[in-house]
Design an enzyme around this catalytic site. Structure first.
Site, PDB file in Angstrom:
ATOM      1  CE  LYS A 216      -3.181   2.932   0.547  1.00 20.25           C
ATOM      2  NZ  LYS A 216      -4.298   3.183  -0.335  1.00 20.25           N
ATOM      3  CB  CYS A 270      -3.735   8.702  -0.115  1.00 20.26           C
ATOM      4  SG  CYS A 270      -5.445   8.569   0.435  1.00 20.26           S
TER       5      CYS A 270
END
Ligand code: SAJ
Length: 428
Positions: A216, A270
């Site tokens: 991720k 993010c």
């Protein structure tokens, strides 16, 4: 494994769509959030976040009785933790992630865990967090066994399964994207894959928890590094008097080159955050990743300097005017095109810095919002304006977001004498 009831801890941008999608498959979903207002909103069949079509799916799931929200965890067969992982408040540039929400969520679900349950962490986390979460759960429930100590025979299964959906396309991407499944043991992975297969049409690819955590962080760092390359190119090209947009188009004709687009900086929650999780864990090794963050973080300042230069040029060309006579229009405040999300937006930060200079009027053109953002409320001479008003009244146009509406009027921008185009709209 038969999942009759699934509990999602954290009903934000990831947790709520995930809860709604499970519920749309006629599975009983208990959503848990510490925010009473969010819980009440969801139980009314409404949503507290902005995401296309999510309102309809939540409304249908709540009215059919498959989705219910509460502030207190209840027993379930699987628990998905999707809470934020912000930075620690007292960071001195070391951007250390704060796992307090994951710890709180672990402690909250521990009392309702029973033999056979599956616990999945979805929150973006530094490597090792899943093991840490499992340790918190084990400490709270010494009567149950966990995979980190009892391997495949454990009572509870634990896995890390990161989300990778694009805001604005969450529902589609939740179902269509491949899913990385990182179980603490192979059986944990298998249990988690079975759960996601309820709605995931993409492939569920199995790996270890640590690799899934790093995967991720790697995806978002990859994007950040590539955007940093484009942003650095734009600054180099500006110095060398080369049109960076044309340059990138040309370079991308090479079969193995695919440069991303420069912009006013990197926003959102993010891409501008996750690379720091790698840097803070391995500061001596993550040199390129750190530099990319610094390049992207410094881009707004570069744009503000461009606006200062444009004001100086205007005053030189109009010696009878003062800075108070200069009207500047900022086109776009969102962190990326065609959305209304202003959080962590470099466009918003630039517009705010421009407004705080107290030159003349500042017109904010943001077709996706209705009211003036709070940050501007006490600044004089700032107001929302239509794109048409911006182009016709302002002396300096600062193009900050490539909203479709702005691309459609690129010809009008091209006719203006002073345009600072951070998104290549003039070349679109
Ligand atoms: N940006 C550029 N140039 C580009 C592309 C993006 O300047 O060529 C800027 C955008 O304007 C924006 C920022 O980067 O300010 C981030 O936008 P984005 O569209 O790249 O990503 P997010 O933050 O909306 O979503 C990302 C996605 N990650 C990747 O594409 C690797 C998404 O798939 C993740 O699920 C999400 O982060 C997340 O939740 O981690």
């Amino acid at each position: 494994m038969n999942y009759k009831t699934i509990s999602i801890i954290g009903l934000g941008y990831i947790g709520l769509p995930t809860a709604a999608v499970f519920a749309s498959r006629k599975i009983k979903v208990i959503g848990v959030d510490i925010n009473q207002t969010a819980v009440d909103t969801i139980n009314r069949g409404q949503i507290h976040i902005v995401e296309p079509d999510l309102d309809m799916v939540v409304q249908a799931a709540v009215s059919a009785g498959y989705l219910r929200a509460t502030t207190k965890p209840e027993p379930a067969d699987a628990f998905l933790i999707a809470v934020p992982t912000p930075f620690k408040a007292d960071h001195n540039g070391d951007h250390e992630p704060d796992l307090c929400y994951i710890e709180a969520a672990s402690r909250a679900i521990a009392p309702v865990l029973k033999q056979g349950d599956l616990v999945i962490l979805e929150s973006t986390s530094p490597v090792g967090t899943t093991e840490q979460m499992a340790a918190w759960l084990a400490a709270a429930r010494p009567d149950l066994t966990f995979p980190q100590t009892h391997g495949e025979t454990s009572d509870i299964r634990v896995a890390y399964c990161p989300e990778r959906v694009l805001p604005g396309h969450v529902l589609r991407e939740l179902m269509q994207n491949d899913r990385v499944i990182g179980g603490v043991t192979p059986k944990c992975s298998e249990a988690a894959a079975q759960l996601y297969k309820i709605f995931v049409q993409g492939e569920c690819v199995i790996t270890s928890a640590r690799t899934a955590e790093m995967c991720k962080l790697t995806e978002n760092s990859f994007r950040d590094v590539n955007i940093a390359f484009a942003n650095e190119l734009s600054i180099i090209c500006d110095k060398l008097d080369i049109n960076v947009w044309e340059l990138i188009k040309l370079a991308n004709r090479h079969p193995r080159v695919n440069i991303l687009q420069p912009g006013p900086g990197v926003g959102g929650h993010c891409i501008a955050v996750d690379p720091w999780f790698i840097v803070s864990q391995t500061p001596d090794q993550a040199r390129l990743i750190r530099t990319a963050r610094e390049v992207n973080d410094s881009k707004p300042e570069w744009v503000i300097d461009k606006v200062k230069l444009a004001v100086a040029d205007y005053l030189q060309a109009n010696p009878n005017k003062t800075a108070k006579d200069v009207t500047i229009a900022c086109f776009g405040l969102a962190f990326k095109p065609d959305i209304d999300d202003l959080r962590e937006s470099p466009a918003l930060a630039i517009a705010l810095a421009v407004a705080q200079k107290n030159w003349g009027r500042v017109l904010l053109v943001e077709p996706h919002i209705l009211g003036l953002p709070q940050a501007f409320e006490d600044i004089p001479n700032v107001g929302l304006a239509t794109a048409e008003e911006g182009v016709t009244t302002a002396n300096i146009l600062v193009l900050l977001v490539d909203h479709r509406e702005f691309i459609d009027m690129s010809q009008k921008f091209a006719e203006h004498v002073c345009v600072i185009d951070t998104r290549g709209i003039l070349n679109s």
